[in-house]
Design a protein around this motif. Structure first.
Motif, short mmCIF file in Angstrom:
data_model
loop_
_atom_site.label_atom_id
_atom_site.label_comp_id
_atom_site.label_asym_id
_atom_site.label_seq_id
_atom_site.Cartn_x
_atom_site.Cartn_y
_atom_site.Cartn_z
N VAL A 46 0.84 -1.19 0.00
CA VAL A 46 0.00 0.00 0.00
C VAL A 46 0.88 1.25 0.00
N CYS A 47 0.52 2.19 -0.84
CA CYS A 47 1.23 3.48 -0.88
C CYS A 47 0.22 4.60 -0.60
N ILE A 48 0.52 5.42 0.40
CA ILE A 48 -0.31 6.58 0.69
C ILE A 48 0.19 7.75 -0.16
N ILE A 49 -0.73 8.36 -0.91
CA ILE A 49 -0.34 9.48 -1.76
C ILE A 49 -1.16 10.72 -1.39
N SER A 50 -0.73 11.85 -1.89
CA SER A 50 -1.43 13.11 -1.65
C SER A 50 -2.58 13.25 -2.64
N LYS A 51 -3.65 13.89 -2.20
CA LYS A 51 -4.78 14.15 -3.10
C LYS A 51 -4.33 14.99 -4.30
N ASN A 52 -3.30 15.81 -4.11
CA ASN A 52 -2.82 16.67 -5.18
C ASN A 52 -2.09 15.89 -6.27
N ASP A 53 -1.72 14.64 -5.98
CA ASP A 53 -0.97 13.83 -6.94
C ASP A 53 -1.83 12.78 -7.64
N LYS A 54 -3.14 12.77 -7.36
CA LYS A 54 -3.98 11.73 -7.93
C LYS A 54 -3.97 11.71 -9.46
N VAL A 55 -4.05 12.88 -10.09
CA VAL A 55 -4.12 12.91 -11.55
C VAL A 55 -2.79 12.46 -12.16
N LYS A 56 -1.68 12.90 -11.57
CA LYS A 56 -0.37 12.48 -12.06
C LYS A 56 -0.19 10.96 -11.88
N TYR A 57 -0.65 10.47 -10.73
CA TYR A 57 -0.61 9.03 -10.47
C TYR A 57 -1.40 8.27 -11.53
N HIS A 58 -2.59 8.78 -11.86
CA HIS A 58 -3.43 8.11 -12.84
C HIS A 58 -2.80 8.16 -14.23
N ALA A 59 -2.13 9.27 -14.54
CA ALA A 59 -1.42 9.38 -15.82
C ALA A 59 -0.34 8.31 -15.91
N SER A 60 0.37 8.08 -14.79
CA SER A 60 1.39 7.04 -14.77
C SER A 60 0.79 5.68 -15.08
N ALA A 61 -0.34 5.38 -14.44
CA ALA A 61 -1.00 4.10 -14.67
C ALA A 61 -1.47 3.96 -16.12
N ALA A 62 -1.99 5.06 -16.68
CA ALA A 62 -2.46 5.03 -18.06
C ALA A 62 -1.31 4.79 -19.04
N ILE A 63 -0.16 5.39 -18.76
CA ILE A 63 1.01 5.19 -19.62
C ILE A 63 1.43 3.73 -19.60
N ALA A 64 1.49 3.14 -18.40
CA ALA A 64 1.94 1.75 -18.27
C ALA A 64 0.94 0.75 -18.83
N SER A 65 -0.33 1.15 -18.89
CA SER A 65 -1.37 0.23 -19.35
C SER A 65 -1.89 0.61 -20.73
N ASN A 66 -2.68 1.65 -20.81
CA ASN A 66 -3.34 2.01 -22.07
C ASN A 66 -2.37 2.45 -23.16
N LEU A 67 -1.39 3.28 -22.80
CA LEU A 67 -0.50 3.80 -23.83
C LEU A 67 0.45 2.73 -24.37
N VAL A 68 0.75 1.73 -23.56
CA VAL A 68 1.55 0.60 -24.06
C VAL A 68 0.78 -0.11 -25.17
N VAL A 69 -0.54 -0.21 -25.01
CA VAL A 69 -1.37 -0.80 -26.07
C VAL A 69 -1.22 0.00 -27.36
N GLY A 70 -1.22 1.32 -27.22
CA GLY A 70 -1.05 2.18 -28.38
C GLY A 70 0.30 1.99 -29.06
N LEU A 71 1.35 1.84 -28.25
CA LEU A 71 2.69 1.63 -28.81
C LEU A 71 2.79 0.31 -29.57
N ILE A 72 2.19 -0.73 -28.99
CA ILE A 72 2.25 -2.03 -29.66
C ILE A 72 1.40 -2.00 -30.94
N SER A 73 0.29 -1.27 -30.89
CA SER A 73 -0.52 -1.10 -32.10
C SER A 73 0.29 -0.41 -33.19
N LEU A 74 1.05 0.62 -32.82
CA LEU A 74 1.91 1.31 -33.79
C LEU A 74 2.95 0.35 -34.35
N SER A 75 3.57 -0.44 -33.48
CA SER A 75 4.59 -1.39 -33.91
C SER A 75 4.01 -2.41 -34.89
#
Length: 279
Positions: free
Chosen positions: A157-186
């Motif tokens: 478990v990691c406790i984060i600040s409410k101010n970092d939620k959007v940046k945290y979610h962007a990180s998750a999206a990059i590792a998950s959704n955007l990887v799909v986009g990269l493989i699609s490009l490849s």
């Protein structure tokens, strides 16, 4: 801990089943789509609730597992009931606990609790939650209670600040959704070289699996190979020459991030020329 759910989609299903399998008492589910609530209740051996107020009354911890855009609307209804002493949570990656407006004045405790995992199957995703990190943010008075609740099930478990939620979610999206986009490009670039879609997918599978396993086991720095890591500016220039438009821009932007990793791996190499080329 008696846990109730408003919303019976993939996340509600998965968290409910995961908690139930870890000896937590699931009070039940309320959903505007009663069929979904019935299904989720059967899946978790809990009850179907026909109104929210009874579910709130019977639960110590309440998860609002509805789409992000509806969480505030649901909360505005929930807060008309007695939420004193209740832990109210949502599982959005992007929203903070601030969506639970006035909860402190109502003597409740608001949290965002998010598994860093892509929940894709309401019947099977719960099986993989045991290996997931959870991030939490919310009321300081109960933050350690919530942290301990998750840790007792074996989760990191990691406790984060409410101010970092959007940046945290962007990180998750990059590792998950955007990887799909990269493989699609490849895959698309391979089809431009004569592969059909099926062959392109199959051809890339071993390199994708091998790379991901290497990253997981050894970390990104040790896993890095290829022309940028070797400081092979000639090959990089050839790549750039054959790519056009958005494909070229994606290659350049991501390659600059790869240079950062390469500089950590090979502190004795000068990557300044390759950075100039990519800029």
């Amino acid at each position: 801990m008696k846990i109730g759910f408003i919303g019976a989609g993939k996340v509600g299903f998965s968290l409910g089943k995961y908690f139930a399998d870890n000896n937590q008492e699931i009070t039940g589910y309320y959903s505007e789509f009663e069929k979904d609530a019935i299904e989720a209740a059967e899946f978790t051996n809990s009850q179907v609730y026909r109104n929210q107020e009874d579910l709130v009354k019977d639960s110590e911890m309440l998860f609002v597992t509805v789409p992000d855009g509806v969480i505030e609307k649901v909360w505005n209804q929930v807060k008309t009931y007695d939420v004193s002493g209740k832990i109210i949570c949502h599982a959005s990656g992007a929203l903070s606990s601030e969506v639970f407006s006035d909860i402190s004045e109502l003597k409740g405790f608001g949290f965002s609790i998010h598994p860093l995992f892509a929940v894709s199957d309401k019947y099977n995703s719960y099986k993989e939650l045991s290996g997931s990190y959870f991030t939490i943010e919310g009321s300081e008075q109960k933050i350690n209670v919530v942290k301990s609740f998750l840790e007792k099930m074996g989760n990191n478990v990691c406790i984060i600040s409410k101010n970092d939620k959007v940046k945290y979610h962007a990180s998750a999206a990059i590792a998950s959704n955007l990887v799909v986009g990269l493989i699609s490009l490849s895959e698309r670039l391979l089809t431009e070289c004569g592969f059909d879609e099926k062959s392109a997918h199959e051809a890339l599978a071993p390199i994708i699996k091998g790379n991901v396993n290497h990253i997981i086991n050894d970390g990104v720095t040790k896993a890095l190979t290829g022309p940028i890591e070797r400081n092979d500016i000639t090959t990089v220039k050839k790549h750039l020459k054959t790519l056009e438009g958005n494909d070229k821009e994606i290659y350049k932007k991501l390659s600059l991030e790869v240079v950062n990793v390469a500089e950590k791996k090979n502190k004795d190499r000068d990557y300044s020329k390759i950075k100039e080329t990519l800029k």
